[in-house]
Design an enzyme around this catalytic site. Structure first.
Site, mmCIF file in Angstrom:
data_model
loop_
_atom_site.group_PDB
_atom_site.id
_atom_site.type_symbol
_atom_site.label_atom_id
_atom_site.label_comp_id
_atom_site.label_asym_id
_atom_site.label_seq_id
_atom_site.Cartn_x
_atom_site.Cartn_y
_atom_site.Cartn_z
ATOM 1 N N ARG A 20 36.135 10.849 -31.946
ATOM 2 C CA ARG A 20 35.953 9.504 -32.048
ATOM 3 C C ARG A 20 36.329 8.618 -30.975
ATOM 4 O O ARG A 20 35.366 7.804 -30.255
ATOM 5 C CB ARG A 20 36.646 8.719 -33.189
ATOM 6 C CG ARG A 20 35.789 9.073 -34.609
ATOM 7 C CD ARG A 20 36.988 9.376 -35.890
ATOM 8 N NE ARG A 20 37.589 10.474 -35.587
ATOM 9 C CZ ARG A 20 37.016 11.584 -35.936
ATOM 10 N NH1 ARG A 20 35.925 11.683 -36.503
ATOM 11 N NH2 ARG A 20 37.672 12.738 -35.685
ATOM 12 N N THR A 21 37.542 8.685 -30.428
ATOM 13 C CA THR A 21 38.059 7.799 -29.462
ATOM 14 C C THR A 21 37.308 8.022 -28.060
ATOM 15 O O THR A 21 36.693 7.003 -27.360
ATOM 16 C CB THR A 21 39.457 8.103 -29.241
ATOM 17 O OG1 THR A 21 40.152 7.979 -30.663
ATOM 18 C CG2 THR A 21 40.117 6.900 -28.336
ATOM 19 N N LYS A 58 47.404 22.983 -12.621
ATOM 20 C CA LYS A 58 47.886 23.285 -11.405
ATOM 21 C C LYS A 58 49.234 22.426 -10.944
ATOM 22 O O LYS A 58 49.679 22.779 -9.667
ATOM 23 C CB LYS A 58 46.847 22.862 -10.136
ATOM 24 C CG LYS A 58 45.509 23.557 -10.142
ATOM 25 C CD LYS A 58 44.637 23.298 -9.114
ATOM 26 C CE LYS A 58 43.347 23.339 -9.557
ATOM 27 N NZ LYS A 58 42.276 22.475 -8.681
ATOM 28 N N ARG A 92 44.214 9.603 -22.857
ATOM 29 C CA ARG A 92 44.747 10.368 -24.179
ATOM 30 C C ARG A 92 46.006 11.319 -23.694
ATOM 31 O O ARG A 92 45.431 11.977 -23.085
ATOM 32 C CB ARG A 92 44.022 10.850 -25.371
ATOM 33 C CG ARG A 92 44.611 11.485 -26.393
ATOM 34 C CD ARG A 92 43.861 11.734 -27.630
ATOM 35 N NE ARG A 92 43.499 10.606 -28.441
ATOM 36 C CZ ARG A 92 42.944 10.761 -29.365
ATOM 37 N NH1 ARG A 92 42.398 11.875 -30.004
ATOM 38 N NH2 ARG A 92 42.680 9.423 -30.244
ATOM 39 N N HIS A 109 48.549 4.044 -30.743
ATOM 40 C CA HIS A 109 46.935 4.131 -30.646
ATOM 41 C C HIS A 109 46.457 2.794 -31.026
ATOM 42 O O HIS A 109 45.926 2.492 -31.947
ATOM 43 C CB HIS A 109 46.515 5.180 -31.647
ATOM 44 C CG HIS A 109 45.084 5.766 -31.533
ATOM 45 N ND1 HIS A 109 44.150 5.130 -30.496
ATOM 46 C CD2 HIS A 109 44.330 6.852 -31.861
ATOM 47 C CE1 HIS A 109 43.066 5.998 -30.623
ATOM 48 N NE2 HIS A 109 43.063 6.830 -31.483
HETATM 49 N N1 CP Z 1 40.908 8.246 -34.879
HETATM 50 C C1 CP Z 1 40.958 9.148 -33.753
HETATM 51 O O1 CP Z 1 41.802 9.038 -32.941
HETATM 52 O O2 CP Z 1 39.966 10.163 -33.601
HETATM 53 P P1 CP Z 1 39.867 11.111 -32.505
HETATM 54 O O3 CP Z 1 41.097 11.975 -32.487
HETATM 55 O O4 CP Z 1 38.634 11.860 -32.977
HETATM 56 O O5 CP Z 1 39.581 10.439 -31.530
#
Ligand code: CP
Length: 305
Positions: free
Chosen positions: A52-53, A82, A103, A131
């Site tokens: 999603r993100t 590396k 991320r 998040h």
């Molecule tokens: N909700 C969420 O962060 O989903 P993903 O891990 O798929 O990005």
């Protein structure tokens, strides 16, 4: 000076800024053609898996008429493998893009990235830390559904210790009046003291309750997955997993106008048999991520106010 330079943690968002973001997201829903970032480049640097993100960030930038460069498995396929430091990677990618969504598996990684970046950094999840863009889309979904966040009872269920989405959402809920927070978690996954102290400071009442109490009392039931990948010892994971499930027997216990949310991906904690119940809004929630991320990138990269 711009109000928003980077998006690192939910505490950056006070109520005026939340209102501005949500009102921009609404305007974009009505007419996204009026909001464009032609030629702007988003780099997505993902050191942990995502559906999603990453894809909603990329979809958001493409819908703004911008472009995207991406490393979706940066742990294996970027120069991290590396031995390149995060700081060096960010200094380099800053020269290739206008904004970076990152991320990472380490708490604080987005903050480290922002400290060396010449372009805006967006925290798309830092380990068990935060998040913030998920929490923004969660709050936006709650506000769209109920019109007001003030006065709601929100239950958070599952892995509250390692769950970065619930941590970030608590920081936002603490901005509202008469919100009550109910925590439901196995003993080894309880909400951490820093969040409880923050809620106390904001005079936001919270309680640790049984699952049945939460589903009967809450306006919003926020389910989370117990994240196997965060546990060092699998026996601890086994102790925490599969404890709380929303299924057809839960439905009569819930308020008629309650909503069930989940950041997804889900595990067994929400049975697909309840997906058609109108109170289950997790797919609508996921879709809202595109609007919120479009609005955030407009705020970061344009002169819009
Ligand atoms: N909700 C969420 O962060 O989903 P993903 O891990 O798929 O990005």
């Amino acid at each position: 000076m711009k109000e928003l330079k980077h998006v690192i943690e939910s505490q950056q968002f006070d109520r005026p800024l939340l209102s501005k973001l949500f009102s921009l997201a609404e305007k974009m829903r009505d007419n996204s053609k009026n909001y464009q970032l032609p030629g702007k480049i988003l780099a997505t640097l993902f050191y942990e898996p995502s559906t999603r993100t990453r894809l909603s960030f990329e979809s958001a930038m493409l819908q703004l008429n911008g472009r995207v460069i991406s490393t979706e498995n940066a742990k294996e396929f970027s120069s991290f493998s590396k031995g390149e430091s995060l700081e060096d990677s960010i200094k380099v990618v800053s020269g290739y893009a206008d904004v970076i969504a990152i991320r990472h598996f380490e708490i604080g990684a987005a903050k480290r990235a922002a400290s060396v970046s010449t372009i805006p950094i967006i925290n798309a999840g830092d380990g068990a830390g935060q998040h913030p863009t998920q929490a923004l889309l969660d709050l936006y979904t709650i506000q769209r559904h109920f019109s007001e966040v003030d006065g709601l009872t929100v239950a958070m269920v599952g892995d509250l210790k390692y769950g970065r989405t619930v941590r970030s959402l608590c920081y936002l809920l603490g901005r509202f009046f008469n919100v009550k927070v109910l925590f439901v978690a196995p003993p080894i996954c309880e909400m951490a003291n820093d969040i409880k102290s923050f809620l106390d400071k904001q005079q936001t009442p919270w309680k640790e309750v049984e699952f049945d109490v939460a589903i009967e009392e809450a306006d919003c039931i926020y389910m989370t997955r117990v994240q196997r990948e965060r546990f060092l010892h699998m026996d601890n994971y086994e102790k925490a997993a599969n404890k709380y499930v929303i299924n057809s027997t839960s439905l009569p216990k819930m308020k008629e106008n309650a909503i069930v949310m989940h950041p997804l991906p889900r595990g067994p904690e929400i049975s697909p048999e309840v997906d058609e119940d109108p109170r289950m809004i997790y797919f609508e929630q996921a879709k809202n991520g595109v609007w919120i991320r479009m609005a955030l990138m407009m705020l970061l990269l344009s002169d819009i106010d």
